[in-house]
Design an enzyme around this catalytic site. Sequence first.
Site: not given
Length: 367
Positions: A154, A158
């Site tokens: 994740y 990002k």
Amino acid sequence: MTAGLTYVVTGGCGFLGSHIVDMLVERGKNISEIRVVDTKLRSYKSPERKGVNVKRIRGDVTDMAQMTEVCAGADVVIHTASLIDIIGLVSYTTLWDVNVKGTETLLQCCLNEDVPCFVYTSSRAAVGPNSRGDPVEDGDESTPYDSSCPLLPYGRTKAAAEAMVLQRNGRRTNGGKTLHTCALRPGGIYGGAGWSLIKMCQEFGMDIFSARPQKGISHPSVKDSPPYVGNVAWAHLLAAQTLVTSPQTAGGEAFHVADDTPVQNSATLYGVLCAPIGIRWDDSLALPLWLMYFIAYLLAFLSFLSKPFYTFVPRLTPALLTLANTTFYFNYKKATRLLGYKPLFTWEESKQKTWDGLVEWKARDFS
């Protein structure tokens, strides 16, 4: 400032996105329309203000045709839509498609449709912690940190999306305008009814309303200072306004978003916030940390062995343990200096609003 601005908020029915929409309605300047875009249009009552039209649109940020229509004639895009996953429930391909390619799609639509302002909801995870669990205490945007070995997939998505957003700052749009972009990095947001913390506890099989205190996976010495959702929403509003009125100030910049929530162990914070609904937290570990790591690595090995036959996703992973046991928090001095940001809600107000939301949620869903 130009009157009658049109805002687009992706993920606008989500936890943070809905607070941003409400903040824009209540406190936004010279706004005529807010286009709330989400894959699932949750029904909730937004505040009303004369002259501001809130329009909800079902849409997917990876769909170029849909996003082109959404962005047409808009002045500001606030992009909060994202897939969040810290234990591996979502494949890396899906995370990349939504978090990175979806952001790329929106940026291209802004260039095609002459949208001059783009605020991206990044994450503290874009910086770290890294896989070694190197700590940061009261850091800022210039704090040296080795982000070459990110802890979570994740976080990698990002970081990639944030870099893309900042690289697009200063690009010329098809109509001859200039695209101005910035990124905000909140972390561990709390507050609101049905707070995600409670949902996470339920996912881990915790009997949250039992008489026994809940034990966690974070060592008592680990500190954090997560921001209240209302303050994160306020930072987004200020970032958008700054891009509109003074783009050279915020354009191309990333900002950590924090507030005055006390720096403390997460169990202590959760204990305070969850007290009104009867959830008790114990700041001691559920098991010795070395034993939890052993179990996590064993589960990871079993998951690997079962992969050809069955998809087994452990709820306890080595990465999650490292995340929970790394002191990693930042201050908001740069946001104050360049955006004029100061927390809109004090710690006492944030705490009370969280209490009110959780009490309402428990009464509605568990009565």
